[in-house]
Design a protein around this motif. Structure first.
Motif, PDB file in Angstrom:
ATOM      1  N   LYS A 134     -37.714 -37.866   8.742  1.00 43.75           N
ATOM      2  CA  LYS A 134     -36.377 -38.064   9.293  1.00 43.75           C
ATOM      3  C   LYS A 134     -35.846 -36.814  10.003  1.00 43.75           C
ATOM      4  CE  LYS A 134     -34.759 -41.681   6.112  1.00 43.75           C
ATOM      5  NZ  LYS A 134     -36.080 -41.985   5.595  1.00 43.75           N
ATOM      6  N   LYS A 135     -36.304 -35.632   9.567  1.00 39.96           N
ATOM      7  CA  LYS A 135     -35.847 -34.388  10.195  1.00 39.96           C
ATOM      8  C   LYS A 135     -37.038 -33.479  10.446  1.00 39.96           C
ATOM      9  CE  LYS A 135     -32.769 -30.402   9.648  1.00 39.96           C
ATOM     10  NZ  LYS A 135     -31.708 -29.752   8.824  1.00 39.96           N
ATOM     11  N   LEU A 136     -37.140 -32.971  11.685  1.00 45.05           N
ATOM     12  CA  LEU A 136     -38.206 -32.054  12.075  1.00 45.05           C
ATOM     13  C   LEU A 136     -37.595 -30.780  12.631  1.00 45.05           C
ATOM     14  CD1 LEU A 136     -41.212 -31.386  12.659  1.00 45.05           C
ATOM     15  CD2 LEU A 136     -40.899 -32.474  14.898  1.00 45.05           C
TER      16      LEU A 136
ATOM     17  N   GLU B 220     -50.110 -41.195   2.400  1.00 42.21           N
ATOM     18  CA  GLU B 220     -48.742 -41.701   2.546  1.00 42.21           C
ATOM     19  C   GLU B 220     -47.787 -40.652   1.987  1.00 42.21           C
ATOM     20  OE1 GLU B 220     -47.395 -44.250   3.947  1.00 42.21           O
ATOM     21  OE2 GLU B 220     -49.186 -45.353   4.569  1.00 42.21           O
ATOM     22  N   LEU B 221     -47.603 -39.588   2.730  1.00 48.39           N
ATOM     23  CA  LEU B 221     -46.703 -38.521   2.293  1.00 48.39           C
ATOM     24  C   LEU B 221     -45.261 -39.006   2.346  1.00 48.39           C
ATOM     25  CD1 LEU B 221     -48.241 -35.416   4.125  1.00 48.39           C
ATOM     26  CD2 LEU B 221     -48.698 -36.238   1.802  1.00 48.39           C
ATOM     27  N   LYS B 222     -44.460 -38.598   1.350  1.00 41.15           N
ATOM     28  CA  LYS B 222     -43.058 -38.997   1.284  1.00 41.15           C
ATOM     29  C   LYS B 222     -42.136 -38.000   1.969  1.00 41.15           C
ATOM     30  CE  LYS B 222     -43.614 -41.485  -3.093  1.00 41.15           C
ATOM     31  NZ  LYS B 222     -43.162 -41.597  -4.501  1.00 41.15           N
ATOM     32  N   ILE B 223     -42.699 -37.052   2.691  1.00 40.05           N
ATOM     33  CA  ILE B 223     -41.911 -35.978   3.306  1.00 40.05           C
ATOM     34  C   ILE B 223     -40.928 -36.546   4.319  1.00 40.05           C
ATOM     35  CG2 ILE B 223     -42.016 -33.904   4.729  1.00 40.05           C
ATOM     36  CD1 ILE B 223     -44.760 -33.358   3.501  1.00 40.05           C
ATOM     37  N   GLU B 224     -39.641 -36.225   4.123  1.00 33.71           N
ATOM     38  CA  GLU B 224     -38.586 -36.663   5.034  1.00 33.71           C
ATOM     39  C   GLU B 224     -38.054 -35.515   5.883  1.00 33.71           C
ATOM     40  OE1 GLU B 224     -35.561 -38.587   2.798  1.00 33.71           O
ATOM     41  OE2 GLU B 224     -36.852 -40.243   2.128  1.00 33.71           O
ATOM     42  N   ASN B 225     -38.115 -34.295   5.349  1.00 34.37           N
ATOM     43  CA  ASN B 225     -37.631 -33.115   6.068  1.00 34.37           C
ATOM     44  C   ASN B 225     -38.758 -32.096   6.164  1.00 34.37           C
ATOM     45  OD1 ASN B 225     -34.850 -34.137   6.046  1.00 34.37           O
ATOM     46  ND2 ASN B 225     -34.857 -33.604   3.873  1.00 34.37           N
ATOM     47  N   LEU B 226     -39.166 -31.768   7.391  1.00 30.72           N
ATOM     48  CA  LEU B 226     -40.304 -30.875   7.607  1.00 30.72           C
ATOM     49  C   LEU B 226     -39.899 -29.717   8.516  1.00 30.72           C
ATOM     50  CD1 LEU B 226     -43.336 -30.188   7.381  1.00 30.72           C
ATOM     51  CD2 LEU B 226     -43.724 -31.685   9.358  1.00 30.72           C
ATOM     52  N   THR B 227     -40.153 -28.485   8.028  1.00 23.13           N
ATOM     53  CA  THR B 227     -39.915 -27.282   8.823  1.00 23.13           C
ATOM     54  C   THR B 227     -41.225 -26.525   8.950  1.00 23.13           C
ATOM     55  OG1 THR B 227     -37.637 -27.072   8.030  1.00 23.13           O
ATOM     56  CG2 THR B 227     -38.642 -25.115   8.990  1.00 23.13           C
ATOM     57  N   MET B 228     -41.607 -26.181  10.186  1.00 25.95           N
ATOM     58  CA  MET B 228     -42.821 -25.409  10.431  1.00 25.95           C
ATOM     59  C   MET B 228     -42.472 -24.206  11.290  1.00 25.95           C
ATOM     60  SD  MET B 228     -45.580 -28.489  11.029  1.00 25.95           S
ATOM     61  CE  MET B 228     -46.988 -27.388  10.920  1.00 25.95           C
ATOM     62  N   SER B 229     -42.971 -23.034  10.883  1.00 28.36           N
ATOM     63  CA  SER B 229     -42.657 -21.787  11.586  1.00 28.36           C
ATOM     64  C   SER B 229     -43.929 -21.060  11.992  1.00 28.36           C
ATOM     65  CB  SER B 229     -41.815 -20.865  10.687  1.00 28.36           C
ATOM     66  OG  SER B 229     -40.665 -21.512  10.204  1.00 28.36           O
TER      67      SER B 229
ATOM     68  N   LEU C  60     -40.261 -30.097   2.947  1.00 26.48           N
ATOM     69  CA  LEU C  60     -41.336 -29.103   3.024  1.00 26.48           C
ATOM     70  C   LEU C  60     -41.058 -28.108   4.142  1.00 26.48           C
ATOM     71  CD1 LEU C  60     -44.204 -28.064   2.270  1.00 26.48           C
ATOM     72  CD2 LEU C  60     -45.096 -29.677   3.983  1.00 26.48           C
ATOM     73  N   SER C  61     -41.186 -26.813   3.811  1.00 31.61           N
ATOM     74  CA  SER C  61     -41.056 -25.753   4.806  1.00 31.61           C
ATOM     75  C   SER C  61     -42.279 -24.853   4.706  1.00 31.61           C
ATOM     76  CB  SER C  61     -39.778 -24.946   4.560  1.00 31.61           C
ATOM     77  OG  SER C  61     -39.672 -23.881   5.492  1.00 31.61           O
ATOM     78  N   ILE C  62     -42.997 -24.705   5.831  1.00 31.76           N
ATOM     79  CA  ILE C  62     -44.213 -23.891   5.862  1.00 31.76           C
ATOM     80  C   ILE C  62     -44.098 -22.859   6.972  1.00 31.76           C
ATOM     81  CG2 ILE C  62     -46.709 -23.872   6.136  1.00 31.76           C
ATOM     82  CD1 ILE C  62     -46.818 -26.707   5.227  1.00 31.76           C
ATOM     83  N   SER C  63     -44.333 -21.596   6.603  1.00 32.01           N
ATOM     84  CA  SER C  63     -44.380 -20.515   7.586  1.00 32.01           C
ATOM     85  C   SER C  63     -45.813 -20.009   7.650  1.00 32.01           C
ATOM     86  CB  SER C  63     -43.429 -19.381   7.172  1.00 32.01           C
ATOM     87  OG  SER C  63     -43.504 -18.317   8.097  1.00 32.01           O
ATOM     88  N   PHE C  64     -46.398 -20.008   8.843  1.00 36.30           N
ATOM     89  CA  PHE C  64     -47.782 -19.599   9.015  1.00 36.30           C
ATOM     90  C   PHE C  64     -47.855 -18.140   9.437  1.00 36.30           C
ATOM     91  CE2 PHE C  64     -47.934 -24.166   9.488  1.00 36.30           C
ATOM     92  CZ  PHE C  64     -49.082 -24.514   8.803  1.00 36.30           C
TER      93      PHE C  64
END
Length: 508
Positions: A212-214, A184-193, A157-161
């Protein structure tokens, strides 16, 4: 035409699927769509990936739905909405999502850039695309994140605010009344901008238990006070952290990682606010066993003393990338190299001081190097470079962009010493001319990609590269401490029956 009749639909579709889609030397694979209506139909049916740039001047929701319906096996869709001054885009992204929901039920990856979306089309997307595993979107700052619980397969998941004038400040619903239970989100890779300090992300941090990745990009914080206390909940299995241009929030995150995270094996910091003490404390006291370290920080943070601490603490590094470390001397790098094991596979010294004799030592020490990046070292000369390559027989990727002291002699050494080279970047090297490029293309057997100016590509180079299916690019941009090739987009006019591929120069 006789051959066209012999080839059945399934066989022709398989042939079209196997065509090399990215070679800039050969004609675009889209040209096959002009042969006949049958070839156009099968070409579209064979595509699993599509990159589009859409503008409301030329595209409407129904026309996009009609177009996408011709691609029944689409699994990857990337859409960019270019910015047009003075034009309201508020409803257009929602129309796009509704069109995707009705036409692309097999999607696993969706990237929608540069325009915020609303809740209703997101809920529709979650119902229509149950296999979606990778989602990249933009949201307004007042947007709650509880819709994520409906995307049951989402892993990336990648979210830009983006702030919209007149919007209220986003407060996490759990923090203001406990409306939602933990998911119980299955998100392993998260990008927030572009997150702002004080906005609530408490529910998100409590629900990301498999992270696993932030990656945080230009973020001012990780939430309000409640969110910060919940932030450590996602650290249990965290393996990669990337902090790009996050200012002083880097200190806050590093402090939490130092205390709560022992599984980290990759750390990237780009353009942090100056604080040598905390960074040095993390290196010397962290319980992590880092394998990848990528640093581009203020000049005064990386010095010889810091490198010695890195070498003492992380002897088993597989990847080390340093950018703009102007205070590091050759002696400091030698000390670090001698303290580390010889298992290093990736080394980058971008815009650093490469003193005489250093590269020879690096080459002899790290004979297992797969990736080498010496970009922006303007004082690098042939003798030093060639001496290093003599020991680097395992290289597969090599970048010497903006190394003004290199000439054709270095190019000859590349293909003679490095038989396994697949990707090379020799952009903006004035000492390397068209003759050198031609020699390299003709004599490098495993070459798959080369970055070089167009005017240095002779007809022989183009022809030979086309036969070997070598991808050529002269358009790349700089992201963090890595060069990234520009994406090719398909610009579509829905008032015409055909479309063509262009590069994204107009997108900057």
């Amino acid at each position: 035409m006789e051959m066209d009749r012999i080839l059945g639909d399934e066989l022709l579709e398989e042939v079209l699927r196997r065509l090399h889609p990215h070679s800039s030397f050969s004609s675009s694979t889209a040209d096959v769509s002009f042969v006949s209506k049958r070839w156009l139909r099968l070409y579209r049916s064979s595509k699993s990936r599509l990159d589009l740039s859409l503008c409301p001047f030329y595209c409407t929701g129904p026309s996009l739905s009609s177009f996408l319906s011709h691609f029944p096996h689409l699994s990857f869709l990337h859409i960019v909405i270019p910015t047009v001054a003075g034009y309201p885009f508020s409803a257009f992204p929602d129309q796009i999502l509704h069109s995707i929901s009705s036409s692309c039920t097999k999607l696993t990856t969706l990237h929608l850039d540069h325009a915020p979306v609303s809740l209703s089309p997101l809920l529709s997307l979650s119902n229509s695309c149950p296999h979606l595993t990778d989602l990249s979107i933009s949201l307004s700052t007042s947007f709650s994140l509880h819709w994520l619980r409906f995307f049951r397969s989402l892993q990336t998941l990648s979210i830009s605010f983006g702030y919209v004038l007149g919007e209220s400040k986003h407060v996490d619903d759990d923090a203001s009344g406990g409306k939602y239970f933990d998911a119980e989100l299955k998100i392993e890779n998260l990008t927030m901008s572009y997150t702002l300090r004080g906005y609530g992300f408490d529910w998100l941090w409590r629900s990301c238990k498999s992270l696993k990745k932030l990656q945080l990009v230009r973020c001012e914080g990780v939430g309000d006070d409640t969110s910060v206390s919940s932030f450590v909940n996602c650290f249990k299995g965290l393996r990669e952290v990337e902090l790009r241009s996050c200012g002083f929030v880097v200190h806050e995150i590093l402090s939490e990682v130092l205390v709560n995270c022992t599984s980290l094996n990759s750390l990237l910091i780009f353009n942090m606010a100056s604080s040598y003490g905390l960074l040095h404390q993390f290196i010397t006291h962290s319980g992590c066993s880092l394998q990848q370290l990528d640093l581009c920080v203020p000049h005064d943070l990386i010095n010889n003393h810091f490198l010695s601490a890195v070498a003492d603490r992380f002897r088993g590094l597989l990847s080390l990338r340093l950018n703009m470390c102007h205070l590091v001397t050759g002696e400091g790098l030698r000390t670090m190299v001698l303290a580390m094991t010889n298992e290093l596979q990736e080394l980058a010294l971008i815009d650093c001081k490469v003193e005489p004799g250093l590269l020879t030592i690096l080459g002899q020490r790290f004979r297992n190097l797969r990736n080498l990046d010496l970009s922006k070292n303007r004082m690098l000369v042939d003798n030093e470079f060639i001496s290093m390559l003599a020991s680097c027989n395992c290289l597969r990727e090599l970048r010497v962009r903006r190394c003004e002291g290199l000439t054709n002699a270095s190019v000859v050494s590349m293909f003679k010493s490095c038989k396994q080279l697949e990707r090379v970047d020799i952009m903006n090297c004035p000492g390397i001319d068209a003759e050198g490029v031609e020699l390299f293309v003709l004599n490098c057997p495993g070459l798959r990609r080369i970055n070089v100016e167009e005017d240095k590509l002779s007809d022989v180079s183009r022809s030979w590269a086309s036969k070997k299916l070598v991808e050529c690019s002269s358009l790349t941009y700089y992201c963090g401490s890595r060069y990234i090739p520009r994406v090719l987009f398909v610009y579509i006019s829905f008032n015409s029956t055909c479309f063509k591929t262009k590069d994204d120069k107009s997108q900057g």
